[in-house]
Design a protein around this motif. Structure first.
Motif, mmCIF file in Angstrom:
data_model
loop_
_atom_site.group_PDB
_atom_site.id
_atom_site.type_symbol
_atom_site.label_atom_id
_atom_site.label_comp_id
_atom_site.label_asym_id
_atom_site.label_seq_id
_atom_site.Cartn_x
_atom_site.Cartn_y
_atom_site.Cartn_z
ATOM 1 N N CYS A 3 0.850 -1.199 0.000
ATOM 2 C CA CYS A 3 0.000 0.000 0.000
ATOM 3 C C CYS A 3 0.884 1.247 0.000
ATOM 4 N N ILE A 5 0.234 4.139 1.025
ATOM 5 C CA ILE A 5 0.081 4.985 2.215
ATOM 6 C C ILE A 5 0.741 4.379 3.453
ATOM 7 N N CYS A 6 0.437 3.074 3.726
ATOM 8 C CA CYS A 6 0.905 2.510 5.002
ATOM 9 C C CYS A 6 1.986 1.440 4.849
ATOM 10 N N CYS A 22 -4.280 -0.639 0.347
ATOM 11 C CA CYS A 22 -4.876 -1.685 1.182
ATOM 12 C C CYS A 22 -6.364 -1.342 1.330
ATOM 13 N N HIS A 25 -7.291 1.981 3.216
ATOM 14 C CA HIS A 25 -6.871 3.182 2.484
ATOM 15 C C HIS A 25 -7.610 3.345 1.156
HETATM 16 ZN ZN ZN Z 1 -2.747 1.170 3.586
#
Ligand code: ZN
Ligand code: SF4
Ligand code: ZN
Length: 308
Positions: A3, A5-6, A22, A25
């Motif tokens: 992902c 973002i994370c 994910c 997100h």
């Molecule tokens: Zn994520």
């Protein structure tokens, strides 16, 4: 695949922008994009009450879920569902609408057209007096009834679950067929021309069908999976096939087409608009807006009299 973002394992890669996300997100990303669309086209004012047209299908169910996340602390949302009287299909649709509205604590009004207007879509389908394709009749009924009841429940805007795929294929069809009036009136926001008409908004205008499907699955949103027995989709689906193919070959092209239509072509068509604008008058039977003496819905009702 991670992902963006994370850094956790990603569940989806969006081809049009290369973004890998994910589940949580992706959900957040869709909600943010809808929020941006609402803001971009100035669809909703702070004080507005939004009526959401709920068919029980995945797009309108996802729309209500997203709007409930955006307007989390307000009670500005109401659901409107029309019981069209299409045999088992209508009963099933209403069931899914009620389940979601209960879950989200959104008040919902179910309008039964048999009770209100004394005919059903099943009756219209069987009637020998009706020559238009049944989906055209059904569309007319939905537009009219949604407007009447959105006004009755004091909504300022009526939100529908039209997604990008439908909008692009309709746009292509209008271009191919030279439907200038529809090209002028199309788009994500149709302001009210008159007090008798509620403004219409399409908050999922920039969201694809695939995205609403994933959003619904990731959030366990209940929706009807059977299709209407009258669903033929003949003409539109050929345009949809073309635009889907284009998207496959050139990811992001559907979004670009819609954006350019709003930013460039629709503006350019405005001059034409003043030439073809017809004066609005009021239906002699129901008092609703029309360009004739009697509106299309009241003419339909008249034809359906005695058609049980
Ligand atoms: Zn994520
Ligand atoms: S498929 Fe046609 S008849 Fe069935 S609900 Fe949709 S518009 Fe109405
Ligand atoms: Zn009328």
């Amino acid at each position: 695949m991670k992902c963006k973002i994370c850094g956790e394992s990603a569940n989806i890669k969006l081809d049009y922008c290369g973004l890998k996300l994910c589940k949580p997100h992706f959900i957040e990303y869709i909600q943010k994009r809808v929020k941006r669309t609402i803001k971009r086209y100035q669809m909703v004012r702070k004080e507005d009450t939004i009526a959401v047209a709920l068919s029980g299908g995945k797009d309108s169910q996802a729309l209500l879920h997203i709007l409930k996340q955006i307007y989390v602390d307000s009670n500005k949302l109401i659901g409107i569902h029309i019981d069209l009287g299409i045999n088992d299909y209508s009963q099933e649709s209403a069931k899914f609408v009620r389940i979601l509205c209960d879950e989200l604590e959104v008040p919902v009004h179910v309008i039964n057209i048999k009770e209100e207007y004394n005919f059903t879509i099943d009756n219209a389908k069987k009637s020998k007096k009706i020559r238009r394709p049944i989906c055209g009749i059904c569309g007319l009924v939905k537009r009219y009834v949604l407007n009447v009841f959105a006004r009755k429940y004091k909504a300022d805007v009526l939100a529908t679950g039209h997604v990008m795929d439908d909008e692009v294929s309709v746009l292509l069809s209008n271009l191919v067929n030279g439907n200038f009036e529809q090209l002028i009136r199309g788009g994500p926001f149709l302001p009210s021309d008159d007090v008798s008409m509620v403004a219409r908004i399409k908050p999922l205008y920039e969201i694809s069908e695939l995205e609403t499907t994933l959003y619904s699955h990731f959030n366990n949103i209940p929706f009807i999976e059977i299709t209407c027995p009258y669903d033929v989709k003949a003409t539109v689906s050929s345009y949809k096939q073309v635009t889907n193919k284009l998207e496959e070959m050139q990811p992001g092209s559907r979004y670009l087409l819609l954006r350019n239509y709003i930013k460039i072509y629709k503006k350019a068509l405005k001059d034409y608009n003043t030439e073809i604008q017809q004066e609005l008058c009021y239906c002699k039977v129901c008092g609703g807006p029309t360009i004739r003496d009697i509106c299309a819905f009241c003419s339909l009702r008249k034809k359906m009299e005695g058609n049980e």
